[in-house]
Every structure is written in structure tokens, then in C-alpha cells.
Design a protein around this motif. Structure first.
Motif, PDB file in Angstrom:
ATOM      1  N   VAL A   1      33.020  37.893  40.063  1.00 21.68           N
ATOM      2  CA  VAL A   1      33.381  37.134  41.261  1.00 21.68           C
ATOM      3  C   VAL A   1      34.890  36.988  41.316  1.00 21.68           C
ATOM      4  O   VAL A   1      35.576  36.970  40.304  1.00 21.68           O
ATOM      5  CB  VAL A   1      32.710  35.747  41.266  1.00 21.68           C
ATOM      6  CG1 VAL A   1      31.200  35.877  41.224  1.00 21.68           C
ATOM      7  CG2 VAL A   1      33.182  34.913  40.090  1.00 21.68           C
ATOM      8  N   HIS A   2      35.382  36.881  42.535  1.00 19.32           N
ATOM      9  CA  HIS A   2      36.812  36.680  42.743  1.00 19.32           C
ATOM     10  C   HIS A   2      37.015  35.226  43.147  1.00 19.32           C
ATOM     11  O   HIS A   2      36.804  34.844  44.292  1.00 19.32           O
ATOM     12  CB  HIS A   2      37.325  37.610  43.836  1.00 19.32           C
ATOM     13  CG  HIS A   2      38.806  37.502  44.055  1.00 19.32           C
ATOM     14  ND1 HIS A   2      39.382  37.670  45.284  1.00 19.32           N
ATOM     15  CD2 HIS A   2      39.819  37.232  43.187  1.00 19.32           C
ATOM     16  CE1 HIS A   2      40.695  37.512  45.178  1.00 19.32           C
ATOM     17  NE2 HIS A   2      40.979  37.245  43.906  1.00 19.32           N
ATOM     18  N   TYR A   3      37.396  34.416  42.161  1.00 20.41           N
ATOM     19  CA  TYR A   3      37.605  32.984  42.405  1.00 20.41           C
ATOM     20  C   TYR A   3      39.104  32.740  42.401  1.00 20.41           C
ATOM     21  O   TYR A   3      39.779  32.935  41.395  1.00 20.41           O
ATOM     22  CB  TYR A   3      36.920  32.151  41.314  1.00 20.41           C
ATOM     23  CG  TYR A   3      36.981  30.664  41.554  1.00 20.41           C
ATOM     24  CD1 TYR A   3      36.370  30.103  42.664  1.00 20.41           C
ATOM     25  CD2 TYR A   3      37.652  29.829  40.671  1.00 20.41           C
ATOM     26  CE1 TYR A   3      36.405  28.746  42.881  1.00 20.41           C
ATOM     27  CE2 TYR A   3      37.692  28.468  40.883  1.00 20.41           C
ATOM     28  CZ  TYR A   3      37.075  27.927  41.987  1.00 20.41           C
ATOM     29  OH  TYR A   3      37.119  26.576  42.204  1.00 20.41           O
TER      30      TYR A   3
ATOM     31  N   GLU B   1      40.103  39.772  38.601  1.00 18.74           N
ATOM     32  CA  GLU B   1      41.034  40.210  39.622  1.00 18.74           C
ATOM     33  C   GLU B   1      40.962  41.730  39.666  1.00 18.74           C
ATOM     34  O   GLU B   1      41.394  42.412  38.718  1.00 18.74           O
ATOM     35  CB  GLU B   1      42.451  39.732  39.304  1.00 18.74           C
ATOM     36  CG  GLU B   1      43.521  40.305  40.213  1.00 18.74           C
ATOM     37  CD  GLU B   1      43.224  40.082  41.693  1.00 18.74           C
ATOM     38  OE1 GLU B   1      42.876  41.076  42.380  1.00 18.74           O
ATOM     39  OE2 GLU B   1      43.316  38.925  42.141  1.00 18.74           O
ATOM     40  N   LEU B   2      40.366  42.270  40.715  1.00 22.66           N
ATOM     41  CA  LEU B   2      40.118  43.711  40.786  1.00 22.66           C
ATOM     42  C   LEU B   2      41.403  44.528  40.829  1.00 22.66           C
ATOM     43  O   LEU B   2      41.380  45.725  40.527  1.00 22.66           O
ATOM     44  CB  LEU B   2      39.255  44.030  42.012  1.00 22.66           C
ATOM     45  CG  LEU B   2      37.840  43.451  41.992  1.00 22.66           C
ATOM     46  CD1 LEU B   2      37.129  43.748  43.304  1.00 22.66           C
ATOM     47  CD2 LEU B   2      37.044  44.010  40.825  1.00 22.66           C
ATOM     48  N   LEU B   3      42.501  43.907  41.200  1.00 24.83           N
ATOM     49  CA  LEU B   3      43.766  44.630  41.254  1.00 24.83           C
ATOM     50  C   LEU B   3      44.492  44.625  39.911  1.00 24.83           C
ATOM     51  O   LEU B   3      45.602  45.129  39.816  1.00 24.83           O
ATOM     52  CB  LEU B   3      44.661  44.023  42.343  1.00 24.83           C
ATOM     53  CG  LEU B   3      44.039  44.034  43.747  1.00 24.83           C
ATOM     54  CD1 LEU B   3      45.007  43.449  44.754  1.00 24.83           C
ATOM     55  CD2 LEU B   3      43.645  45.447  44.161  1.00 24.83           C
ATOM     56  N   ASP B   4      43.856  44.063  38.893  1.00 20.78           N
ATOM     57  CA  ASP B   4      44.408  44.077  37.536  1.00 20.78           C
ATOM     58  C   ASP B   4      43.626  45.099  36.716  1.00 20.78           C
ATOM     59  O   ASP B   4      42.474  44.872  36.345  1.00 20.78           O
ATOM     60  CB  ASP B   4      44.283  42.685  36.913  1.00 20.78           C
ATOM     61  CG  ASP B   4      44.959  42.607  35.542  1.00 20.78           C
ATOM     62  OD1 ASP B   4      45.199  43.657  34.937  1.00 20.78           O
ATOM     63  OD2 ASP B   4      45.240  41.480  35.088  1.00 20.78           O
ATOM     64  N   PRO B   5      44.227  46.257  36.385  1.00 19.76           N
ATOM     65  CA  PRO B   5      43.478  47.306  35.659  1.00 19.76           C
ATOM     66  C   PRO B   5      43.036  46.879  34.276  1.00 19.76           C
ATOM     67  O   PRO B   5      42.008  47.347  33.782  1.00 19.76           O
ATOM     68  CB  PRO B   5      44.469  48.474  35.612  1.00 19.76           C
ATOM     69  CG  PRO B   5      45.814  47.869  35.824  1.00 19.76           C
ATOM     70  CD  PRO B   5      45.604  46.677  36.696  1.00 19.76           C
ATOM     71  N   VAL B   6      43.781  45.998  33.615  1.00 22.29           N
ATOM     72  CA  VAL B   6      43.402  45.556  32.272  1.00 22.29           C
ATOM     73  C   VAL B   6      42.113  44.739  32.329  1.00 22.29           C
ATOM     74  O   VAL B   6      41.195  44.927  31.518  1.00 22.29           O
ATOM     75  CB  VAL B   6      44.545  44.749  31.633  1.00 22.29           C
ATOM     76  CG1 VAL B   6      44.114  44.213  30.264  1.00 22.29           C
ATOM     77  CG2 VAL B   6      45.792  45.605  31.491  1.00 22.29           C
ATOM     78  N   GLN B   7      42.023  43.818  33.288  1.00 15.13           N
ATOM     79  CA  GLN B   7      40.797  43.041  33.434  1.00 15.13           C
ATOM     80  C   GLN B   7      39.614  43.949  33.746  1.00 15.13           C
ATOM     81  O   GLN B   7      38.513  43.764  33.202  1.00 15.13           O
ATOM     82  CB  GLN B   7      40.963  41.999  34.540  1.00 15.13           C
ATOM     83  CG  GLN B   7      41.909  40.862  34.203  1.00 15.13           C
ATOM     84  CD  GLN B   7      41.861  39.754  35.230  1.00 15.13           C
ATOM     85  OE1 GLN B   7      40.821  39.477  35.830  1.00 15.13           O
ATOM     86  NE2 GLN B   7      42.997  39.113  35.446  1.00 15.13           N
TER      87      GLN B   7
END
Length: 395
Positions: free
Chosen positions: A133-135, A192-198
Motif C-alpha cells: 500500500v502507498h500510505y 514507495e514504488l518510485l524507490d527501487p531499493v524498497q
């Protein structure tokens, strides 16, 4: 004078009689109180003695059982304790299955994503569901509310006492019906989908992904359609940070590809066999996209709506060919006039159909969630891009 002396004598006798009565009454009362206290003390002592004897009897029974068990072990060298129940093992017949798999649902707190989680949990009791989820903070209206409601985490029986009553307590407990919700298989995680590490960490141990995430509500950006301050701030503060449909999709696909490669290398290094094409593993990636004629186009600073959707589909097919996939181009969602549990219609040649008819295609979100889950184990959809609908509405 003699009369006065006689009167005084009589008064003295009456006083003595009264005093004697009061003293007698006081002694009697004290004796009664003393006797009552003695009775209470005797009752308490009897209760303590009874409980002591009961405890001693239980301890004696425990010692007797332990001695009998020791006798069994001593007289029977082959005695073994009952083994723990083993997990159910299913025969691999080559068909795709979700049993003992982990499925990642991206965009799980959206309307479609939450329904996908619900369908997965209730129809696949042996499947782990990871809800991404994106919270974006307490000030956002998104949160986990829709997901929590949809999967049934808020069901149950609750009571609450009035603030002015003696019973001011609140209670909540789950009901027997909720055991079929399989909420023990659900794990919710922020990402956070824009964070490749996550994204790399999120996908390192999953078997399949159902992609429901989008920056759009219909064909309009969420920051515009919903006046969502959090999304609007992100778009203004970091306009070059990326787009969920493009960079976010690439991050998840890259993490999934690396995770599967590492799993395959680990199996080979440990002496096992690599995953074969005939394995029962489900399709790795189901991309929920939008049909070409479901909405009119909409121009944003980061690209046109339709172009972003088509570019995401191209990235999956061309940039990650090793990831098994299928692309579901959903018709326009309609819960008001389109029933659920209708037959799913697939169109593999949507581009050649009449544009007027395609604009009339509709689908209930619950049916869309159902086909998104079932697509994971549908070999007929492997590697295909199809338009999905259940009904025709309008003209």
C-alpha cells in the motif's frame, strides 16, 4: 422529709435496674458479635482447608500420571511421543497453482486492489498475500481503510457502554464466520514504488505479482480528480521523480526478476533442480491496464494517459521477456448498472473491433478482481494481452 427520702430511694432503685439492663444488653451484644465472628472465622478456615485438600489431590493425581507415563517409557523402549502434524503436501501434477505461494498485490489499498486481496484470501486459503500500500501520511485520506473494510478485518461483534453508565467499557471479538476470511495469510506493508531499493526488498521472495497501482482515477491524475494534497505536493515538489505507471512498474519488475534469479541460483547451488518450464508455478506478473477505448485521452505534464498505459505494457513485454506475464486491459468499471458474477469476455483482437462497441464495454470491479486472480493460473492467458469485459452499456 420522710416522703422525700422514700422518693429518692425509689429513684435510686429504678436507676440501678436500668443500668443493670443496659449492662446485660451490652454483654449479650458483644457475645453475639463474638459468636458471629467465630462462625465466619470457622467458615474461612474450613474453605481454606477444603481448597488445600483439593490442591493436594490434584498434585497427587499429577504425580500418579507422571509415574504411569514413566512406566510406559521404561517398559516399552519403542515408545515415541505423538509426532507433530505435518503440513499438507500436494502432488505436483503440472497444473498452475497458488497453493503454498506468496502473491504480491501492488496498489492494495485502491478500489480494485483491495477487492483482489479479498478474493485471493477467501478463495486460496493456502496462499500468502502481501498487500503493498502507498500510505503518504496521516493527512491523507487513503490509508488502509478501504483494504481493512474489504478483507473483513472490521467485521465481528462489538459492544460499547454509554459514557454516563457504570459499564463504560468497549469490547470487540471476531465471529466464527471470520475464520474463512483467512486474515492470518495477509501481510500489509508500506512501499514507495518510485524507490527501487524498497521495491527490490519487497519482491525478493514472492512468486507472483498482481499490479493494480495507478496514478490515475479513471483517466485523470489522482492529484487533480480527488484534490489529494499529498499527491499534489509530490507532483509539484518532485515533478521528475517518476511515474507509477512507468518507473514504479520498472522497479517492481526489476525486483521480481532479480528475486527469481537469486532463488534459482540458490536452488542450483544447493544441489537442487532449477525451476522447469513444466513447473506448477503460477504466472509471475499480471498487469491490470486499461482498454484503449475505455476513456478519452488526458494530457498531463508527465505524458498522455493512453500513452503511459501502452508504454507500461511495452515495458513488461519487451524489457522483461524472462518474466512470465499476461496483460488485462479492463473495460470501464461500473458497479451501478453492471452486476457481478457475470461471464468474463476476452477480446484478443480489440484493435480491429468497432470503436463504438468497444466504448460500450463495461465490467464490475469484483469481476475484474476475480479474473485478475484467476489469470495467475490460467495457461490460456500466458503471454497474452486481452481486453476484458462482461457487459455492454449505452449506445
Amino acid at each position: 422529709m420522710r416522703l422525700s427520702t422514700a422518693v429518692c430511694f425509689i429513684l435510686v432503685q429504678q436507676f440501678c435496674a436500668v443500668n443493670s439492663f443496659v449492662s446485660t444488653s451490652s454483654v449479650t451484644t458483644q457475645r453475639q458479635i463474638s459468636t458471629t465472628g467465630l462462625f465466619l472465622a470457622n467458615d474461612e478456615e474450613e474453605e481454606v482447608e477444603r481448597l488445600r485438600k483439593q490442591a493436594e489431590a490434584i498434585r497427587e493425581e499429577a504425580r500418579r500420571l507422571e509415574e504411569s507415563l514413566a512406566d510406559v517409557r521404561a517398559t516399552n523402549p519403542t515408545y515415541k511421543a505423538p509426532p507433530a502434524p505435518e503440513p499438507t503436501v500436494y502432488e505436483d501434477d503440472g497444473t498452475l497453482t497458488l497453493r503454498n505461494k506468496k502473491v504480491l498485490v501492488v496498489g492494495a489499498n485502491g478500489r480494485l486492489g483491495s477487492m483482489v486481496c479479498r478474493y485471493l484470501l477467501r478463495n486460496n486459503p493456502n496462499t500468502k498475500v502481501l498487500a503493498a500500500v502507498h500510505y503518504v501520511g496521516d493527512s491523507s485520506s487513503r490509508g488502509y481503510g478501504r483494504l481493512s473494510y474489504e478483507v473483513g478485518a472490521e467485521d465481528g461483534v462489538g459492544t460499547i457502554g454509554a459514557a454516563w453508565s457504570e459499564d463504560r467499557n468497549a469490547s470487540f471479538m471476531y465471529t466464527d464466520e471470520m475464520k474463512d476470511y483467512n486474515l492470518q495469510n495477509l501481510r500489509v506493508i508500506d512501499v514507495e514504488l518510485l524507490d527501487p531499493v524498497q521495491c527490490m526488498t519487497l519482491t525478493e521472495d514472492v512468486d507472483s505479482v498482481i499490479w493494480c497501482a495507478t496514478d490515475f482515477n479513471g483517466n485523470k491524475p489522482r492529484a487533480v480528480s480527488g484534490l489529494n494534497i499529498a499527491f499534489l505536493f509530490r507532483a509539484v515538489a518532485a515533478p521528475t521523480k517518476g511515474r507509477v505507471e512507468i518507473e514504479g512498474l520498472q522497479n517492481i519488475l526489476g525486483g521480481l526478476k532479480n528475486g527469481k534469479q537469486n532463488k534459482r541460483w540458490n536452488m542450483e547451488r544447493e544441489g537442487g533442480q532449477s525451476v522447469s518450464p513444466k513447473s506448477n508455478n503460477p504466472i509471475s506478473f499480471v498487469l491490470v491496464s486499461t482498454a484503449e477505448d475505455a476513456f478519452d485521452d488526458f494530457t498531463t505534464p508527465l505524458g498522455d494517459f493512453k500513452a503511459l498505459k501502452r508504454d507500461g505494457e511495452r515495458i513488461l513485454r519487451e524489457d522483461f521477456p524472462s518474466v512470465s506475464h499476461c496483460i488485462l486491459q479492463m473495460a470501464r468499471y461500473d458497479e451501478n448498472f453492471v452486476d457481478e458474477d457475470l461471464d468474463i469476455q476476452f477480446d484478443e483482437n480489440a484493435a480491429t473491433d468497432d470503436g463504438v462497441e468497444k466504448r460500450r464495454r463495461r465490467i464490475n470491479r469484483r469481476d475484474a478482481a476475480r479474473i485478475a486472480v484467476e489469470a495467475l493460473t490460467d495457461e490460456n492467458l500466458l503471454g497474452k494481452k486481452v481486453e476484458v469485459y462482461t457487459a455492454l452499456r449505452g449506445r
